[in-house]
Write a protein that holds these residues in place. Structure first.
Motif, PDB file in Angstrom:
ATOM      1  N   VAL A  54      16.425  -3.136 -15.225  1.00  0.00           N
ATOM      2  CA  VAL A  54      15.029  -2.913 -14.833  1.00  0.00           C
ATOM      3  C   VAL A  54      14.734  -3.554 -13.480  1.00  0.00           C
ATOM      4  O   VAL A  54      15.128  -4.683 -13.212  1.00  0.00           O
ATOM      5  CB  VAL A  54      14.072  -3.474 -15.906  1.00  0.00           C
ATOM      6  CG1 VAL A  54      12.619  -3.371 -15.440  1.00  0.00           C
ATOM      7  CG2 VAL A  54      14.268  -2.742 -17.228  1.00  0.00           C
ATOM      8  N   ARG A  55      14.053  -2.801 -12.664  1.00  0.00           N
ATOM      9  CA  ARG A  55      13.580  -3.267 -11.362  1.00  0.00           C
ATOM     10  C   ARG A  55      12.069  -3.050 -11.327  1.00  0.00           C
ATOM     11  O   ARG A  55      11.581  -1.964 -11.652  1.00  0.00           O
ATOM     12  CB  ARG A  55      14.254  -2.467 -10.258  1.00  0.00           C
ATOM     13  CG  ARG A  55      13.836  -2.876  -8.880  1.00  0.00           C
ATOM     14  CD  ARG A  55      14.651  -2.106  -7.841  1.00  0.00           C
ATOM     15  NE  ARG A  55      13.898  -2.064  -6.603  1.00  0.00           N
ATOM     16  CZ  ARG A  55      13.910  -1.065  -5.750  1.00  0.00           C
ATOM     17  NH1 ARG A  55      14.655  -0.005  -5.990  1.00  0.00           N
ATOM     18  NH2 ARG A  55      13.204  -1.118  -4.660  1.00  0.00           N
ATOM     19  N   ARG A  56      11.327  -4.068 -10.964  1.00  0.00           N
ATOM     20  CA  ARG A  56       9.864  -4.003 -10.913  1.00  0.00           C
ATOM     21  C   ARG A  56       9.420  -3.908  -9.456  1.00  0.00           C
ATOM     22  O   ARG A  56       9.920  -4.643  -8.598  1.00  0.00           O
ATOM     23  CB  ARG A  56       9.286  -5.253 -11.571  1.00  0.00           C
ATOM     24  CG  ARG A  56       7.804  -5.296 -11.656  1.00  0.00           C
ATOM     25  CD  ARG A  56       7.396  -6.614 -12.330  1.00  0.00           C
ATOM     26  NE  ARG A  56       6.008  -6.885 -12.125  1.00  0.00           N
ATOM     27  CZ  ARG A  56       5.090  -6.787 -13.065  1.00  0.00           C
ATOM     28  NH1 ARG A  56       5.432  -6.460 -14.290  1.00  0.00           N
ATOM     29  NH2 ARG A  56       3.832  -7.051 -12.792  1.00  0.00           N
ATOM     30  N   ILE A  57       8.491  -3.002  -9.198  1.00  0.00           N
ATOM     31  CA  ILE A  57       7.993  -2.760  -7.851  1.00  0.00           C
ATOM     32  C   ILE A  57       6.470  -2.856  -7.875  1.00  0.00           C
ATOM     33  O   ILE A  57       5.823  -2.191  -8.684  1.00  0.00           O
ATOM     34  CB  ILE A  57       8.408  -1.353  -7.364  1.00  0.00           C
ATOM     35  CG1 ILE A  57       9.916  -1.194  -7.418  1.00  0.00           C
ATOM     36  CG2 ILE A  57       7.861  -1.068  -5.976  1.00  0.00           C
ATOM     37  CD1 ILE A  57      10.367   0.247  -7.443  1.00  0.00           C
ATOM     38  N   GLU A  58       5.896  -3.660  -7.002  1.00  0.00           N
ATOM     39  CA  GLU A  58       4.442  -3.752  -6.881  1.00  0.00           C
ATOM     40  C   GLU A  58       3.984  -2.757  -5.811  1.00  0.00           C
ATOM     41  O   GLU A  58       4.525  -2.744  -4.708  1.00  0.00           O
ATOM     42  CB  GLU A  58       4.030  -5.163  -6.471  1.00  0.00           C
ATOM     43  CG  GLU A  58       4.421  -6.238  -7.464  1.00  0.00           C
ATOM     44  CD  GLU A  58       3.587  -6.237  -8.723  1.00  0.00           C
ATOM     45  OE1 GLU A  58       2.417  -5.798  -8.674  1.00  0.00           O
ATOM     46  OE2 GLU A  58       4.105  -6.671  -9.764  1.00  0.00           O
ATOM     47  N   ALA A  59       2.998  -1.941  -6.159  1.00  0.00           N
ATOM     48  CA  ALA A  59       2.468  -0.965  -5.203  1.00  0.00           C
ATOM     49  C   ALA A  59       1.017  -0.664  -5.553  1.00  0.00           C
ATOM     50  O   ALA A  59       0.705  -0.379  -6.707  1.00  0.00           O
ATOM     51  CB  ALA A  59       3.297   0.319  -5.237  1.00  0.00           C
ATOM     52  N   ALA A  60       0.169  -0.747  -4.569  1.00  0.00           N
ATOM     53  CA  ALA A  60      -1.247  -0.395  -4.725  1.00  0.00           C
ATOM     54  C   ALA A  60      -1.900  -1.095  -5.912  1.00  0.00           C
ATOM     55  O   ALA A  60      -2.710  -0.507  -6.622  1.00  0.00           O
ATOM     56  CB  ALA A  60      -1.395   1.124  -4.840  1.00  0.00           C
ATOM     57  N   GLY A  61      -1.512  -2.328  -6.142  1.00  0.00           N
ATOM     58  CA  GLY A  61      -2.108  -3.101  -7.212  1.00  0.00           C
ATOM     59  C   GLY A  61      -1.562  -2.826  -8.600  1.00  0.00           C
ATOM     60  O   GLY A  61      -2.076  -3.340  -9.584  1.00  0.00           O
ATOM     61  N   LEU A  62      -0.538  -2.007  -8.695  1.00  0.00           N
ATOM     62  CA  LEU A  62       0.089  -1.706  -9.988  1.00  0.00           C
ATOM     63  C   LEU A  62       1.556  -2.112  -9.956  1.00  0.00           C
ATOM     64  O   LEU A  62       2.179  -2.123  -8.896  1.00  0.00           O
ATOM     65  CB  LEU A  62      -0.003  -0.211 -10.317  1.00  0.00           C
ATOM     66  CG  LEU A  62      -1.391   0.343 -10.592  1.00  0.00           C
ATOM     67  CD1 LEU A  62      -1.328   1.849 -10.762  1.00  0.00           C
ATOM     68  CD2 LEU A  62      -2.000  -0.305 -11.825  1.00  0.00           C
ATOM     69  N   ALA A  63       2.094  -2.405 -11.124  1.00  0.00           N
ATOM     70  CA  ALA A  63       3.515  -2.701 -11.243  1.00  0.00           C
ATOM     71  C   ALA A  63       4.218  -1.471 -11.808  1.00  0.00           C
ATOM     72  O   ALA A  63       3.924  -1.035 -12.911  1.00  0.00           O
ATOM     73  CB  ALA A  63       3.739  -3.898 -12.168  1.00  0.00           C
ATOM     74  N   VAL A 104       3.548   5.448  -0.265  1.00  0.00           N
ATOM     75  CA  VAL A 104       4.530   4.692  -1.023  1.00  0.00           C
ATOM     76  C   VAL A 104       5.916   5.109  -0.577  1.00  0.00           C
ATOM     77  O   VAL A 104       6.220   6.292  -0.505  1.00  0.00           O
ATOM     78  CB  VAL A 104       4.371   4.969  -2.543  1.00  0.00           C
ATOM     79  CG1 VAL A 104       5.435   4.264  -3.326  1.00  0.00           C
ATOM     80  CG2 VAL A 104       2.988   4.553  -3.009  1.00  0.00           C
ATOM     81  N   THR A 105       6.754   4.146  -0.254  1.00  0.00           N
ATOM     82  CA  THR A 105       8.130   4.458   0.099  1.00  0.00           C
ATOM     83  C   THR A 105       8.873   4.863  -1.166  1.00  0.00           C
ATOM     84  O   THR A 105       8.863   4.127  -2.148  1.00  0.00           O
ATOM     85  CB  THR A 105       8.818   3.226   0.715  1.00  0.00           C
ATOM     86  OG1 THR A 105       8.070   2.849   1.848  1.00  0.00           O
ATOM     87  CG2 THR A 105      10.243   3.538   1.110  1.00  0.00           C
ATOM     88  N   PRO A 106       9.493   6.032  -1.212  1.00  0.00           N
ATOM     89  CA  PRO A 106      10.163   6.475  -2.428  1.00  0.00           C
ATOM     90  C   PRO A 106      11.270   5.522  -2.868  1.00  0.00           C
ATOM     91  O   PRO A 106      12.030   5.006  -2.058  1.00  0.00           O
ATOM     92  CB  PRO A 106      10.744   7.840  -2.044  1.00  0.00           C
ATOM     93  CG  PRO A 106       9.920   8.288  -0.894  1.00  0.00           C
ATOM     94  CD  PRO A 106       9.549   7.040  -0.153  1.00  0.00           C
ATOM     95  N   ALA A 107      11.305   5.279  -4.162  1.00  0.00           N
ATOM     96  CA  ALA A 107      12.378   4.500  -4.774  1.00  0.00           C
ATOM     97  C   ALA A 107      13.430   5.500  -5.260  1.00  0.00           C
ATOM     98  O   ALA A 107      13.413   6.659  -4.870  1.00  0.00           O
ATOM     99  CB  ALA A 107      11.815   3.682  -5.935  1.00  0.00           C
TER     100      ALA A 107
END
Length: 101
Positions: free
Chosen positions: A30-39, A2-5
């Motif tokens: 709020v910023r939403r990020i999709e990663a590995a099937g999770l938000a 995962v690229t660090p936010a």
């Protein structure tokens, strides 16, 4: 990988969306990020950077969500919230339980 936010002051893992809802309502920018099937979500609460994820019910899902949250946001503290409400009848809704060390 995962690229660090943005680094978070705190990270919170919820089991269910209904548990995260009231918390999320209080967070701004709020910023939403999709990663590995999770938000994963990040934003500001009282000028503190927070990140949270709804991982699902069960230890495996909670652990996966926590690993993803830590990898992506590097929070200084992680809180597991919302899923233990039915464990003891004497714990009021909104109560806080801390482990005794």
């Amino acid at each position: 990988m995962v690229t660090p936010a943005a680094r978070a002051d705190a990270g919170i893992v919820f089991a269910l969306p209904v548990e995260a809802g009231r918390f999320a309502d209080r967070v701004r920018d709020v910023r939403r990020i999709e990663a590995a099937g999770l938000a994963l979500c990040q934003g500001l609460l009282h000028d503190q950077a927070v990140a949270w994820v709804v991982g699902g019910v069960g230890i495996e899902r909670a652990a996966r969500a926590c690993r993803l949250l830590v990898a992506g946001h590097r929070p200084r503290v992680v809180v597991s919230a919302g899923f233990a409400g039915a464990l003891a009848a004497d714990i009021p809704r909104g109560g806080v339980v801390r482990p005794q060390v």
